[in-house]
Every structure is written in structure tokens, then in C-alpha cells.
Design a protein around this motif. Structure first.
Motif, short mmCIF file in Angstrom:
data_model
loop_
_atom_site.label_atom_id
_atom_site.label_comp_id
_atom_site.label_asym_id
_atom_site.label_seq_id
_atom_site.Cartn_x
_atom_site.Cartn_y
_atom_site.Cartn_z
N PRO A 53 19.49 -32.82 -24.55
CA PRO A 53 20.39 -33.58 -25.44
C PRO A 53 21.56 -34.20 -24.69
CG PRO A 53 20.52 -31.20 -25.91
CD PRO A 53 19.41 -31.38 -24.92
N ASP A 54 21.87 -33.68 -23.50
CA ASP A 54 22.95 -34.27 -22.73
C ASP A 54 22.44 -35.24 -21.66
OD1 ASP A 54 24.92 -33.02 -24.13
OD2 ASP A 54 24.89 -31.22 -22.86
N GLY A 55 21.17 -35.61 -21.79
CA GLY A 55 20.58 -36.49 -20.78
C GLY A 55 20.91 -37.95 -21.04
N ILE A 99 26.04 -59.11 -22.87
CA ILE A 99 25.67 -57.79 -23.39
C ILE A 99 24.60 -57.21 -22.49
CG2 ILE A 99 26.22 -58.40 -25.78
CD1 ILE A 99 23.12 -58.60 -26.22
N ALA A 100 24.33 -55.94 -22.71
CA ALA A 100 23.31 -55.29 -21.88
C ALA A 100 22.74 -54.08 -22.60
CB ALA A 100 23.90 -54.86 -20.53
N LEU A 101 21.56 -53.69 -22.18
CA LEU A 101 21.02 -52.38 -22.54
C LEU A 101 21.05 -51.52 -21.29
CD1 LEU A 101 17.86 -53.47 -24.61
CD2 LEU A 101 20.12 -52.79 -25.48
N GLY A 102 21.06 -50.21 -21.49
CA GLY A 102 21.06 -49.36 -20.31
C GLY A 102 20.98 -47.90 -20.71
N PHE A 103 20.78 -47.08 -19.72
CA PHE A 103 20.73 -45.64 -19.93
C PHE A 103 22.04 -45.01 -19.45
CE2 PHE A 103 16.21 -46.75 -19.58
CZ PHE A 103 15.75 -46.20 -20.77
N LEU A 104 22.65 -44.24 -20.36
CA LEU A 104 23.93 -43.62 -20.05
C LEU A 104 23.87 -42.15 -20.44
CD1 LEU A 104 27.00 -43.89 -19.27
CD2 LEU A 104 27.42 -44.38 -21.71
#
Lengths: 987, 95
Positions: free
Chosen positions: A889-891, A941-946
Motif C-alpha cells: 500500500p505504500d508502493g 500535465i503528466a502521468l507517473g508513478f509516485l
């Protein structure tokens, strides 16, 4: 124009056909049948190259493909080919050759200064000296070393020649057309077997063309010519001259390069490839590759004019030329005496034959010095004299321009090693012969197998062919052998002359000396493989054909072992260098891979579309209109048109798989992570496919057209991989299911029609009996319909843009007509065609993942789709998605980002850091996957993994792009920039 | 290499895509107890034998059959070629 001062009489050349050529800008003439090497010798040229490391002046030493010295650049401009061995270049009218690795000229080479520093430049010098400082290696040492030590240079232009590839099959492949190969071909050819006889030479016969010998009372060359004539008359025999079998691969497959037009003047090449790469599948093969002569090392044995005795004899007998008017021979076997005999017969003055053996006699009129050794050679740019230690201990000098040296012959075992063969030592001939496990179906005959006399070669060739055919169930009888020479050469192993301080050369191509081998031993590099790598013995274009054994012999002596215990290095393909162009064949430029065109491609061309390569596909990227000077203007316009009214995009490149059968739903339930069993007929569902390890593989939709009929779509990039996985599941995991698959990607032209007026547009296209109103055909519906008055079509109400949208598919052949009909119908709504760039902006604005997000590293949880993975059924990858690291869940979580400063673009690939963090890997919190300028939002704008992205909406962080040295501030937002509730889809 | 396809005869290995160990046919039941461990073993624990090896090849540039090729990985000798679906069926493919 220079005279052919060293031309003798006779030979297998046609002096009535005079050929002109140039070497280093000077014009010469040669004869039809000459090689470049023989023509240069005939013109009195001995200096032909500079050595690799010390830039020593060198002449040729051989008459074959093993040549280490006479490497030249052939041709000019883009046609120039470096490192070509003059000994295998067939002379033609207009040939241009240049020496290489010499500046400013071959006679005066500035880097010859390396030779003066040779005490420092011994084996391992580079390893020891340029160790430190480490950073200097790449920037300073290596470029300097590469410039000074080197072979020829490339033209730096694209190869203008064409190459071809072909496939051949035969019962028996015979490699080499010397006495053994010709006899084997006659035996197998007469028995009716399908035979291929390949030889790297342009003239079949091997040593039969180089010797003064009789077979059944006729000259050996005449016998060879007659044998070739008979073979040519047999329809079951394919003769392949100028064809080098360069590799023996698995299951009886061989690679061969045929030089189709290298020997022709430019005017005669039209329409033909330069070379053809053949893949030959042979049920049996017989290696008749002969043997290669080896040198004896002595002080300054690399002077131009010192050559192998067998080569000297071949030049005299076949090419009617000699390297000098006065010659000498240094030999440890009787074969060298044949050279003296044949040269005497040709009127060349043989000043001495020096033989370390005591028990030996002359076979012609020449001065013989028994128990003697050559201890030195003079003449930097061309041999002038040799000094000889006679048996009484005195020193005698002989003036001569050429010296033939014979240290014995090594069987050409190269191809026998390409699989798992290990050559074994044979004391009788002091050489390695084929051993261990040979490539499947291969046997060896003639000198390649250690059968060194003409008679034994003929015999083993015939017997080898009989045995090979017997293994195939073809009966053949060995013909009566012609009477031929069968005398042993009485070799007494003698590897190098101990006397003399000057360097004694073993490997001419890599400038390795006896001293280098001794140094390798002293420093502990004693295994043959270490020896090879430490000294570079046996590397480069000649693969140590002359030199390997000399190096091994010195090492064996140092270690006190026999050569058989010392072992030998292995030979690998290719046997001789193969041009990269030949390996590439026709797969160059635009033909490097297939190009697939969409059904609307030609229409899009007419609209002035800019195209982009997407895998094999060419897709319209945007459609510039008059007045648009920057691509962003076109893309922004297309995006806004879709959001405001309607746009049309060709999406035929998406993979389409037809799934049919009573068990189709159960099958889809297994391949998709989310449930499909209950999907109603006439409905479409988004589906997520996983790899078995729990990583997202692809996404798409599956539309249920009938109880037992689904259409699955995949992304463009993964179409092949998804189909492969589906077949794997069907055949390997669930063959019990009654379900069939077929890819229909190319069968349907499919268009996205997207935007608020898309329904109005389609109502003009779809035949009136089909109700596509919001009530009759709601979001996620699918149907088989007809359009334009009866044309069958498929309609899907799905949306990638976030707007009210459809995808309509018609059989591909109607694709172009369909785009025209759609655009005509859409004119009143201001419909625009849009390309992949607008498609991408639209989906980023909507927050749909695509290839950048499904990059083979992301789990459903990261994509925010963790809950889509059904726990109520088994599906590929489901179990392992629940692994801790994939479901943490914290990934990382997929979220959206908007630039705080609307003027600063965002860059996909930027890494994410907390606002005040230092930008180091340890502080890294994710990355941007897709970025665009959003005309809808009016900012980048952008998409990304955070990390914990879903819990950090509203936080301001920074996106760092260290490649360009920029860092910008971004706000973490929902990935759905447009219509997060999805209301627009359902109107 | 040449692969003797059970339906099509000898075909060049270039027509095929290689996958790996044929034990991939023995996929565990994802709904059974201990599935996580079973899938871990299924996916990551492979024998790497010298000599004979049963492996999956896909005739991608051909008829799209998945094949099980028994190959000696030392000599590349191919000892047996079967249709994977036949093998899976004979093993009693499980749901």
C-alpha cells in the motif's frame, strides 16, 4: 606503366588478356587468371603492407586465404573495402588497390617509429602501461592506440552494394575442391547423389593447380580440369567456386559466402548482388579443406620477400611469377625441395636450399646446405640477403630477393571445431588433425585429415564419399584412382632458430614474436587460451592459420611439455572474414523490417499527414493545416476539436483476436485478471492481462458479439506477445477447452470516432435499421451492423479520449472508402482527422495507461487496478499480484501531475523527489511516464508513478531531469484531468 | 537448427520462438491452498540440466503450434518433438 619483370613462362593464366590495375596510384598490368598478389609479384612488387603494431614493412607470405600481411583496401569511395587479402582478390580490368595502415606512404611510414620502441611494446605492454589513471583510458590512451595500431579504414559511407541470401539442400556437401574434394565429388556425382562442391578459389583443383605432378600421366592441373568438366556435366552436382564455407552449424547446416561479382569490373556487375550468403543444409558433409603451410621463425623472418615455400611454388607453377630473380629455400622437409626443383625448372636462380636435416639429398640442380639454419635476413623494404649458419659452424651470406620457408603443413581443421571438435596431435606430420566430436554428418578427407600425399588425398576423398553416401542409404563405388605421388615429405619438426638477437616472428598479423611467447610463459600466461589473449597470437583476420602452432611449440618447449599436452586453441566461425553486408543481405534500409501501412495511409498522405514509425506500422502523427508552423499547433487543434465536436483516428493497428467456441468465456476468464464469464452478449468490457509473475502485460477490450464469440483487442505494441500468450494458455494449459483463436488485426479497418457529435456523425453512416441512440446502444455496447447501405461492420461504444466515442470496423479493403465517408459525413460538424500525438494527449488527459505505463515493471496495484484482479476465479498472474512487493500500500501509484509554471514543459522520464529533497537515487520517489501539453488544462500535465501517490494528492513535489539539467515543480493530482466522473462517456 | 514439426516436417529454428522448460505445462491451481508458494516454485525454480532437456518452442512464423522439443543442450541433438496440446491432454489438463 611498369613491366612485368618477374613474369615466368607457362602457368594457368592467359597472358593474351592483359588487365590494368593500380596499386597506391601506380598503374600495372596483369593477366587473366592472376590474383592481385600474383600480379604485384609479377611486377616486382614485394612490399605490400605495414604490420599491425610495429608498422613493419611486410610482403605477402602465402598464396591463399590465410594471408596475414598483404591486406589492402580495394575499390574507391563508398565501395572501398579494407583488410582484403591480395592473395584472394581475383584480378580484373580497372581494379584499384591501396595499401593501408601506412602514412604518409608505404615506403615511408611515420609510425614505423613504433618499431624502434619495440623493446617496450612487447606482449602485455598496453595492459601494464595504460592502467592508470583509469579515466585516461577512454579519453586518451585508447584513441591514440587505435589510431596507431590498426588495419584498414572504413569509407564511413553506406555500403552501396547489394547482397543476397539463399538456401540450398544436398545429400553431400564437399568443402574444398582439391584432389580429395574432386575425387569425392566424382564418386558421389556418378552415384547420382545430390552434391554441392564448394571452394573459396575461383579455380577448382587446389594444390593440383600449384604443383608439377602427374596423375595418370597427365599434368595434375589438366586432370583437375577434366574432373571439373565431368562434374559440370552432371545435373545432380552443383559447383560453387568463389564460395567460402565459413561455418558449420547445428544439424548439418553450413554458412557459405559466394563472391558473385567481386571479380568483375563495375560495368559487368549490373543487376547482380555483390555476394550471396548461402545457408546450406547438408545431410552429410565431407571436409576436404587441405592444409596450410607454416613458417619457421628466425631473426627478421618478416622481411618482404620471405614467404612460404609452397606459396612460392604455387606462384611459379600456377601464376608464372616469382618474387625474385634469385631465391633461396629454408625447409625442414622434402616439400621445400620441390619448390627449389620447380623454380630451377622455370629458370629462376636458386642460390641455396638450407635444410636443418642431415639426411637429405637434392632433387634437382641447386646448392644444398644440410644441417644448416637461416639466422638472419637483411633488406627492410625488400629482402636483399640471408645469413646462414652452416653445419660446420661457419656463417655464410646469400644474396637473394626471395626466400621460401617450409616448416611443414597444418591440416585445415577449422570447420571441425565449430561444434565440439577437439583436434588431436599427430606425431607423423607434427600437426593437429580433426578429433573429438565433429559436426553432425561431417567426415574429413585429404590433407585436412592428415592424408598429406596426392595419392592418399584422392583415396580418402573417394572412400569418404562412399562412406558418407552409405550412411544415407545410397550405394556408390570408389572409382579407380589415378596413379599419383605418394611419397612422404619426411618432416623433422623445427619451429624456430635459436640463434640471433633480432625478433623472430611467429604471428605476422599481430606482430607476435618468439620473445613475446617466452614473456607470456615467464609471466604465467601458460595455458594456450591465456597465451592467445595475452599476446594476441592467432587473432584477427587470419585466425592464426599460419602462426598458432609456432606459438604453441615455443610454449611447449618452455613448459617442457609435448605439444599434444599443451593443447590448441579452438577455431570459431567464420573461417575467413565475412562482410557485414553479406550477413545483412537484403535486410537493410527500408527493408530492415517489414513496413505495415494502415488502411487509411494513402488517404492520410493526401491530407499531408506527418507519419511516425510505431513498431512495424507507419501511423499518422498529426495532420498539419495551412498556416500551422509548429506541430503543437496541429496537435492542440486536433485535441480541442475532439473535445468540442468530433475527430476520427485510424486505430486499425491495435491487435484484434477473434475468440470463438463454447468455452470462449471460460477461456477469457483465465487470460484476463478481471471477470468475463458474466459479460452479456452485445457488451464490451475493459480487460487487464497479466504475466504469470503478476506484472501487467497489456490491456484492451473484449467485446461479446455472441454467446460463443468474442473479439479481444490488444495494444499495438503487444499484439504479437498477447496472441502468443493466448495460444500458450489454449494449447499448453487448457487444451480441454473448446475454443479457437485467430488474429484478425489485418482483416479489419477500425476507426475511433470521438467527440460530443460523434453519434450524430455515425447516424449518417450506420444503416437506419440499427438504433445507436444512447438508449438503444449505451456506453460499452457492441454490435455487428451494416453501414453505407449494407456493408457489414462492427460498432463498439468505447472511448480512449474520455468523450462520447465509438470505434467502427469494416473489412480492411473498405478502409479507405470508410475514412472518406466518415470525413464527408462529419464535415457539417467540423470533424477533424487526428493522429497518434493527439490520441496520446487525449488519453493522458483522461488518465488511461498505455505503453509507457505498461512497461513490464508495473503491477495492477501500481496502476490503481489492484481491485480489478478477481479473487473469485483463477487467472494468469492473479496469485503473484498479491505478493507483498507488488501490492504494497505504500508502493508506487499511478497519479497525475500538473506543472506549477505553465511555461515549463514536463519531460517523461523525469524522476520525482519531495520538494526539499536532494536529487539522489536514495531520495528517488518515482518517475513521470507520459507527459504532454494539455490544451484542455492550458498547461503541461503528466502521468507517473509516485510512492504513495494516491495518498498525496495536492502535494507539491519536484520532477528532475538531470539529463538536461532542469528541475520543475509539479502538483500531484488525480490522473483523470478530464471528466473524472465519466459523465461525458454516457450521454 | 532444424525442428521436426509433428505436423509440418523439418522446419528451420528461425521460424520458432523459444520459451523454456516444458514444466511450464504444469501450472498450479490458483485457487488451491498454498498457491503463492506453488506459483513461486512453478515460475522461478527451474532445473538447469546438461544433456536432455524438454522445452517449449512456439511456431510463431508458421502454424502457431506450441511444441515440446526434447533436446540435448550439450549437442543440440533433437530427440523428440511433440505437440504441446497432445502432451497436456495426455497429462490430464486441469482447470
Amino acid at each position: 606503366m611498369s613491366e612485368q619483370t618477374n613474369r615466368l613462362s607457362g602457368g594457368l593464366i592467359d597472358t593474351s588478356k592483359s588487365l590494368q590495375f593500380t596499386f597506391d596510384g601506380r598503374s600495372f598490368t596483369g593477366a587473366q587468371g592472376d590474383t592481385l598478389a600474383s600480379a604485384l609479384l609479377a611486377n616486382g612488387i614485394r612490399l605490400m603492407g605495414r604490420s599491425f603494431k610495429y608498422h613493419r614493412p611486410r610482403g605477402l607470405i602465402s598464396a591463399g586465404s590465410e594471408e596475414p600481411n598483404a591486406l589492402m583496401e580495394i575499390g574507391t569511395g563508398a565501395y572501398r573495402e579494407p583488410n582484403t587479402r591480395a592473395t584472394v582478390v581475383e584480378l580484373f580490368d580497372g581494379l584499384t588497390a591501396n595499401s593501408q595502415n601506412a602514412w604518409p606512404s608505404l615506403k615511408f611510414d611515420a609510425l614505423g617509429v613504433n618499431d624502434l620502441a619495440s623493446n617496450f611494446l612487447t606482449a602485455g605492454f598496453y595492459y601494464k602501461t595504460f592502467m592508470w589513471p583509469r579515466a585516461f583510458w577512454e579519453k586518451l590512451y585508447e584513441p591514440v592506440i587505435r589510431r596507431s595500431a590498426g588495419l584498414g579504414s572504413l569509407s564511413m559511407q553506406a555500403d552501396p552494394d547489394s547482397y543476397d541470401k539463399g538456401f540450398l539442400h544436398c545429400d553431400l556437401l564437399i568443402i574444398g575442391a582439391g584432389p580429395a574434394g574432386l575425387m569425392a565429388a566424382l564418386t558421389a556425382g556418378r552415384a547420382g547423389a545430390k552434391v554441392i562442391l564448394a571452394d573459396e578459389d575461383f579455380l577448382f583443383g587446389g594444390r593440383l593447380n600449384a604443383e608439377v605432378e602427374e596423375l595418370d600421366g597427365q599434368s595434375s592441373a589438366d586432370w583437375a580440369a577434366r574432373a571439373v568438366a565431368e562434374l559440370r556435366s552432371l545435373p545432380n552436382v552443383r559447383l560453387m567456386p568463389r564460395s567460402t564455407v565459413y561455418g558449420a552449424f547445428d544439424h548439418g547446416i553450413f554458412g557459405a559466402v559466394e563472391r558473385v561479382t567481386d571479380h568483375l569490373p563495375a560495368t559487368a556487375k549490373a543487376g547482380l548482388p555483390r555476394q550471396t550468403l548461402w545457408r546450406i543444409t547438408a545431410r552429410q558433409s565431407l571436409l576436404c579443406a587441405g592444409a596450410t603451410e607454416r613458417m619457421i621463425a628466425f631473426a627478421n623472418n618478416d622481411r618482404p620477400g620471405v614467404m612460404l615455400a609452397g606459396a612460392m611454388r604455387a606462384y611459379a607453377n600456377r601464376w608464372a611469377t616469382t618474387a625474385g630473380k634469385r631465391v633461396a629455400v629454408f625447409t625442414n622437409n622434402d616439400d621445400g625441395h620441390r619448390t627449389a626443383r620447380d623454380l630451377v625448372a622455370k629458370g629462376v636462380q636458386v642460390v641455396a636450399v638450407i635444410d636443418p636435416r642431415e639426411n637429405v639429398r637434392a632433387i634437382a640442380e641447386y646448392p644444398l646446405f644440410k644441417g644448416a639454419q637461416v639466422v638472419g635476413a637483411k633488406g627492410r623494404l625488400g629482402l636483399k640477403s640471408i645469413s646462414t649458419r652452416l653445419s660446420d659452424g661457419s656463417l655464410k651470406s646469400f644474396e637473394c630477393e626471395a626466400l621460401g620457408v617450409s616448416g611443414g603443413w597444418n591440416p585445415n581443421v577449422s570447420l571441425t571445431c565449430h561444434q565440439r571438435g577437439r583436434p588431436t596431435w599427430h606425431d607423423d606430420i607434427a600437426a593437429f588433425v580433426p578429433g573429438g566430436t565433429l559436426p553432425v554428418g561431417m567426415s574429413v578427407a585429404g590433407a585436412a585429415n592428415g592424408d598429406m600425399t596426392t595419392h592418399s588425398a584422392l583415396q580418402s576423398g573417394a572412400e569418404g564419399a562412399v562412406a558418407a553416401l552409405l550412411a544415407l542409404g545410397i550405394s556408390a563405388t570408389a572409382p579407380e584412382l589415378p596413379r599419383a605421388d605418394d611419397t612422404s615429405i619426411n618432416l623433422q619438426p623445427f619451429w624456430y632458430v635459436a640463434e640471433g638477437k633480432s625478433r623472430k616472428w611467429i604471428d605476422f598479423q599481430n606482430d607476435v614474436t618468439v620473445k613475446d611467447v617466452k614473456l607470456a610463459h615467464q609471466e604465467g600466461f601458460r595455458s594456450v587460451e591465456h597465451l592467445k589473449r595475452y599476446t594476441t597470437l592467432g587473432m584477427a583476420t587470419d585466425q592464426g592459420k599460419n602462426s598458432n602452432l609456432g606459438g604453441l611449440a615455443v610454449m611447449a618447449e618452455m613448459t617442457g611439455q609435448a605439444i599434444s599436452q599443451t593443447g590448441t586453441t579452438m577455431f570459431r566461425p567464420p573461417y575467413t572474414p565475412v562482410a557485414m553486408g553479406a550477413l545483412a543481405g537484403r535486410s537493410v534500409g527500408k527493408e530492415f523490417k517489414p513496413t505495415r501501412l494502415t488502411p487509411s495511409h494513402h488517404w492520410a498522405e493526401r491530407q499531408g499527414a506527418v507519419f511516425v514509425e510505431v513498431g512495424q506500422w507507419m501511423r499518422a502523427q498529426w495532420f498539419p493545416q495551412a498556416g500551422e508552423t509548429h506541430w503543437r499547433q496541429s496537435v492542440d487543434r486536433e485535441v480541442l476539436a475532439v473535445r468540442k465536436s468530433v475527430g476520427v483516428c485510424d486505430v486499425s493497428t491495435l491487435g484484434k483476436v477473434d475468440v470463438q467456441g463454447p468455452d470462449a468465456a471460460e477461456f477469457l476468464n483465465l487470460i484476463y485478471a478481471n471477470g468475463f464469464a458474466k459479460l452479456a452478449v452485445g457488451k464490451t468490457r475493459y480487460g487487464l492481462m497479466l504475466r504469470e509473475d503478476g506484472i501487467a502485460m497489456d490491456d484492451g477490450t473484449a467485446a461479446r458479439l455472441a454467446e460463443d464469440h468474442f473479439v479481444v483487442t490488444t495494444t499495438t505494441a503487444k499484439a504479437g506477445q498477447v496472441y502468443r500468450q493466448m495460444e500458450f494458455v489454449r494449447q499448453c494449459l487448457r487444451p480441454d477447452l473448446d475454443v479457437q483463436l485467430i488474429s484478425t488485426t489485418d482483416a479489419w479497418a477500425q476507426y475511433a470516432v470521438a467527440g460530443p457529435t460523434s453519434r450524430l456523425l455515425l447516424q449518417k453512416i450506420v444503416d437506419p435499421e440499427f438504433d445507436i441512440s444512447n438508449g438503444g446502444f449505451p456506453f460499452m455496447s457492441c454490435a455487428e451492423i451494416t453501414v453505407c447501405g449494407g456493408l457489414r461492420a462492427r460498432l463498439f461504444r468505447i472511448s480512449f479520449s474520455g468523450e462520447l466515442a465509438y470505434e467502427i470496423a469494416v473489412p480492411t479493403r473498405y478502409g479507405e472508402a470508410m475514412i472518406e465517408a466518415l470525413m464527408a459525413a462529419g464535415e457539417e460538424f467540423g470533424a477533424v482527422p487526428y493522429g497518434t500525438e493527439a490520441l496520446s494527449v487525449l488519453r493522458i488527459e483522461k488518465g488511461h495507461p498505455a505503453g509507457n505505463e505498461l512497461n513490464g515493471q508495473t503491477s495492477p496495484a501500481m496502476l490503481g487496478m489492484g481491485r480489478m484482479v478477481s479473487t473469485k476465479k483463477d487467472s494468469i498472474g492473479a496469485v503473484l499480484t498479491r505478493r507483498e512487493v507488488l501490492s504494497d500500500p505504500d508502493g508506487l501509484r499511478l497519479v497525475g501531475f500538473e506543472a506549477l509554471d505553465a511555461e515549463k514543459p514536463l519531460c517523461a522520464g523525469s524522476h520525482l523527489f519531495a520538494k526539499d529533497a536532494i536529487e539522489t537515487a536514495a531520495q528517488d520517489q518515482g518517475w513521470l511516464t507520459s507527459a504532454a501539453y494539455s490544451p484542455h488544462m492550458g498547461k503541461p500535465i503528466a502521468l507517473g508513478f509516485l510512492k504513495r501517490g494516491d495518498q498525496r494528492l495536492g502535494e507539491v513535489i519536484k520532477a528532475a531531469n538531470p539529463l538536461e539539467g532542469s528541475t520543475v515543480q509539479v502538483r500531484v493530482v488525480s490522473p483523470h484531468f478530464v471528466d473524472p466522473e465519466g459523465g461525458r462517456l454516457r450521454v | 537448427m532444424l525442428i521436426n514439426h509433428p505436423l509440418l516436417g523439418p522446419r528451420d529454428a528461425q521460424e520458432f520462438t523459444y520459451l523454456g522448460d516444458a514444466s511450464l505445462l504444469n501450472r498450479p491451481d490458483g485457487m488451491a491452498g498454498g498457491a503463492a508458494q506453488a506459483f513461486h516454485d512453478y515460475l522461478y525454480l527451474r532445473d538447469n540440466p546438461t544433456g536432455e532437456h524438454r522445452e517449449l518452442w512456439y511456431h510463431e512464423q508458421g502454424d502457431r503450434s506450441w511444441l515440446i522439443v526434447t533436446r540435448n543442450v550439450s549437442t543440440h541433438e533433437i530427440l523428440k518433438v511433440e505437440l504441446a496440446s497432445d502432451v497436456a491432454l495426455s497429462q490430464g489438463a486441469k482447470p
